[in-house]
Design a protein around this motif. Sequence first.
Motif, PDB file in Angstrom:
ATOM      1  N   PRO A  31       0.820  -1.209   0.000  1.00 47.47           N
ATOM      2  CA  PRO A  31       0.000   0.000   0.000  1.00 47.47           C
ATOM      3  C   PRO A  31       0.858   1.266   0.000  1.00 47.47           C
ATOM      4  O   PRO A  31       1.990   1.262   0.488  1.00 47.47           O
ATOM      5  CB  PRO A  31      -0.793  -0.112   1.295  1.00 47.47           C
ATOM      6  N   LYS A  32       0.298   2.351  -0.561  1.00 48.64           N
ATOM      7  CA  LYS A  32       0.998   3.636  -0.526  1.00 48.64           C
ATOM      8  C   LYS A  32       1.112   4.132   0.900  1.00 48.64           C
ATOM      9  O   LYS A  32       2.106   4.719   1.287  1.00 48.64           O
ATOM     10  CB  LYS A  32       0.239   4.676  -1.344  1.00 48.64           C
ATOM     11  N   GLN A  33       0.059   3.907   1.669  1.00 43.13           N
ATOM     12  CA  GLN A  33       0.023   4.364   3.049  1.00 43.13           C
ATOM     13  C   GLN A  33      -0.434   3.192   3.908  1.00 43.13           C
ATOM     14  O   GLN A  33      -1.552   2.705   3.763  1.00 43.13           O
ATOM     15  CB  GLN A  33      -0.952   5.531   3.156  1.00 43.13           C
ATOM     16  N   ALA A  39      -5.873   4.424   0.050  1.00 42.13           N
ATOM     17  CA  ALA A  39      -4.748   5.149  -0.536  1.00 42.13           C
ATOM     18  C   ALA A  39      -4.255   4.487  -1.816  1.00 42.13           C
ATOM     19  O   ALA A  39      -3.590   5.119  -2.622  1.00 42.13           O
ATOM     20  CB  ALA A  39      -3.600   5.253   0.461  1.00 42.13           C
ATOM     21  N   SER A  41      -2.325   1.242  -4.089  1.00 41.54           N
ATOM     22  CA  SER A  41      -1.085   0.488  -4.059  1.00 41.54           C
ATOM     23  C   SER A  41       0.055   1.331  -4.597  1.00 41.54           C
ATOM     24  O   SER A  41      -0.132   2.145  -5.498  1.00 41.54           O
ATOM     25  CB  SER A  41      -1.232  -0.775  -4.912  1.00 41.54           C
ATOM     26  N   SER A  42       1.237   1.131  -4.039  1.00 41.11           N
ATOM     27  CA  SER A  42       2.402   1.890  -4.497  1.00 41.11           C
ATOM     28  C   SER A  42       2.918   1.392  -5.840  1.00 41.11           C
ATOM     29  O   SER A  42       3.678   2.079  -6.505  1.00 41.11           O
ATOM     30  CB  SER A  42       3.521   1.850  -3.455  1.00 41.11           C
ATOM     31  N   LYS A  43       2.512   0.198  -6.236  1.00 46.76           N
ATOM     32  CA  LYS A  43       2.867  -0.288  -7.564  1.00 46.76           C
ATOM     33  C   LYS A  43       1.743  -1.166  -8.084  1.00 46.76           C
ATOM     34  O   LYS A  43       1.129  -1.924  -7.332  1.00 46.76           O
ATOM     35  CB  LYS A  43       4.205  -1.017  -7.573  1.00 46.76           C
TER      36      LYS A  43
END
Length: 78
Positions: A31-33, A39, A41-43
């Motif tokens: 997760p991004k946060q 928030a 996913s970061s990727k």
Amino acid sequence: MFALIAPATTSAITAEVARTCDAAAAKAFPPKQVGNPAAGSSKGSAKERRDYFNKCVANNGKVDDAPADAPKDSKAKN
């Protein structure tokens, strides 16, 4: 007059497989946060995470953790 079609039988996934695949998907798509699922996913996208989870379930909890851009075979190309 009516054709009888047998319903497709699918087996339900077990809780253990679902937990394993959920953990693998969370690791592959962090997760991004932390603690905020809204928030994102970061990727990757939500569709990619679902596809990853479904592939894991189809393989009974086993996933290929090799990066997508890595070649499938281990032979070096010259």
